[in-house]
Design an enzyme around this catalytic site. Structure first.
Site, mmCIF file in Angstrom:
data_model
loop_
_atom_site.group_PDB
_atom_site.id
_atom_site.type_symbol
_atom_site.label_atom_id
_atom_site.label_comp_id
_atom_site.label_asym_id
_atom_site.label_seq_id
_atom_site.Cartn_x
_atom_site.Cartn_y
_atom_site.Cartn_z
ATOM 1 N N CYS A 27 0.809 -1.223 0.000
ATOM 2 C CA CYS A 27 0.000 0.000 0.000
ATOM 3 C C CYS A 27 0.840 1.270 0.000
ATOM 4 O O CYS A 27 0.509 2.221 -0.696
ATOM 5 C CB CYS A 27 -0.921 0.008 1.218
ATOM 6 S SG CYS A 27 -2.206 -1.214 1.104
ATOM 7 N N ILE A 28 1.894 1.301 0.803
ATOM 8 C CA ILE A 28 2.619 2.569 0.946
ATOM 9 C C ILE A 28 3.687 2.748 -0.144
ATOM 10 O O ILE A 28 3.705 3.767 -0.832
ATOM 11 C CB ILE A 28 3.233 2.695 2.363
ATOM 12 C CG1 ILE A 28 2.160 2.484 3.438
ATOM 13 C CG2 ILE A 28 3.909 4.049 2.544
ATOM 14 C CD1 ILE A 28 1.023 3.459 3.426
#
Ligand SMILES: NC(=O)c1ccc[n+]([C@@H]2O[C@H](COP(=O)([O-])OP(=O)(O)OC[C@H]3O[C@@H](n4cnc5c(N)ncnc54)[C@H](O)[C@@H]3O)[C@@H](O)[C@H]2O)c1
Length: 419
Positions: free
Chosen positions: A260-261
């Site tokens: 996600c990041i």
């Protein structure tokens, strides 16, 4: 209750299958990986947050996994949870989404609700998925079948927020499409949030991840100059976060991991550049700062050894916790890997301890895994706390170590050097 087919049974698809089965839906999981399918049909989990008992309970409720796409023909609802990685040539890789779309299109029936959950760039549902479904099936979205995007917001290892109590964002191709998707999710999620359309839902997910990415980069950049100015950034964040409004605490660390990041914000910046020709500067800057943190930590480790006259070459460095998050086994994009690569390039002898990782490879070579944590901590020239698993009492470990470098800011006592 619906006949549900979930395509892609990983970190996102499998918890969804469990919750939907608990809610009484009849669930079939479709995956291209035979090992995944066989494991699940034998009642074994391969996802951190789920136990074998969860899979077995779901099996007893009728769940089965398969590699046979013909199951789509009898589905009321099909949810796509396949990976959307970053390709080697530096762009989004929608290969799995296209392949899942092809499988659905070949079996699509009137009235089916098709939902994409995979994280992707704005426009994917409307410009990639919809034509792929319509062209092959001859059916029309919004008229013959429903189409929606609903981003997964799962936070592996989070004990407070799970699927039930995390609001579900839904963007429909039409209003009726959104309602059909909401009716399904509403059977096991407490609240749903509608967006105007699919693009807004796709972008909302990317905003959430980009927000974290940028704020982590902010404190990571601050960590560097605060160290040089002899300011304790952890104390700064603690003080700032007492403000009851307008501030959310983010913490520095050895780099960002998971999907996600580090990966997802690229979907947005790449899309802006490809369509509009200019950069999304915040994302690109955050990427640059966060991706250089492992090298910075290696540099600080080298300085720590240097300050006591120990050369990094041949020094014994023990890395504690090599997963990308605490208390889970997931190693995707873990910053421990580039950190180990930098330390290895400096000639250090690296070993690691991680209760969740039985073996760990660097450049194809297996790194030495430590079983006796206490003895290894005492022996190492330098111990680096990379991931603070619940099993670690960092202050106690720091007391026993010759030198202890805490990249997570969790130690409080003497004898530890914080990032
Ligand atoms: N893991 C997370 O925490 C998380 C959180 C939010 C969103 N997401 C997003 O959700 C999506 C899925 O991520 P994940 O972590 O579950 O991935 P994963 O790698 O854990 O699982 C994906 C599964 O899909 C299967 N698969 C691949 N291609 C397929 C195909 N064509 N047909 C059927 N099955 C196929 C794989 O074999 C695998 O079992 C990604 O877009 C990711 O960015 C992940």
């Amino acid at each position: 209750m619906a006949n549900l087919v979930i395509i892609g049974l990983g970190y996102v698809g499998l918890p969804l299958a469990v919750e939907a089965a608990r809610a009484g839906h009849s669930v079939v999981g479709l995956d291209i990986d035979r090992n995944v399918v066989e494991g699940l049909n034998a009642g074994r989990t391969h996802v951190d947050d789920l136990a074998d008992a969860d899979i077995q309970a779901m099996r007893e409720a009728g769940f089965r996994a398969t590699t046979d796409e013909s199951v789509i023909a009898s589905a009321d609802i099909v949810v796509i949870c396949v990976p959307t990685p970053w390709s080697d040539d530096g762009g989004p890789d929608l290969g799995a989404v296209r392949s899942a779309a092809g499988a659905i299109a070949r079996k699509l029936c009137q009235g089916t609700v098709v939902i994409l959950e995979s994280t992707t760039y704005p426009g994917t549902t409307d410009e990639v998925l919809r034509p792929a479904l319509e062209d092959e099936s001859g059916l029309i979205a919004g008229r013959d079948f429903h189409l929606a995007f609903s981003p997964e917001r799962i936070d592996p290892g989070n004990p407070t927020y799970g699927m039930r109590n995390t609001p579900k964002v839904i963007g429909g191709y039409t209003e009726a499409c959104a309602k059909a998707a909401a009716e399904f999710y509403g059977t096991f999620v407490e609240s749903v949030v509608y967006t105007k359309g699919t693009r807004e839902a796709e972008t909302a997910k990317l905003l959430e991840n980009t927000y974290r990415h940028i704020n982590i980069a902010l404190v990571n950049e601050m960590a560097r100059f605060c160290h040089e100015l002899d300011i304790d950034l952890w104390d700064v964040v603690r003080a700032a976060s007492t403000k009851p409004f307008g501030f959310q605490a983010f913490y520095p660390g050895p780099g960002v991991g998971g999907h996600c990041i580090p990966i997802d914000p690229n979907y947005l910046s790449h899309n802006v550049r490809a369509r509009l020709g200019y950069p999304f500067r915040f994302v690109e800057l955050a990427q640059e700062i966060n991706s250089t943190m492992p090298a910075y930590v290696a540099h600080r480790a080298q300085n720590l050894l240097n300050s006591v006259g120990v050369a990094t070459k041949d020094a014994h460095i023990l890395l504690l916790g090599v997963t990308y998050k605490p208390n889970i086994a997931d190693q995707r994009e873990s910053p421990a890997t580039p950190l180990a690569r930098h330390l290895h390039a400096l000639g250090a002898k690296i070993s690691y301890h991680d209760p969740y990782v039985p073996s760990w490879h660097l450049n194809g070579v297996q790194l030495a895994r430590v079983d006796d944590l206490d003895a290894a901590v005492k022996d190492a020239d330098l111990v680096i706390l990379v991931q603070n698993h619940a099993e670690y009492d960092a202050d106690q470990l720091a007391k026993r170590a010759q030198r202890f470098f805490d990249t997570r800011g969790v130690t409080t006592g003497e004898g530890s050097h914080r990032l």
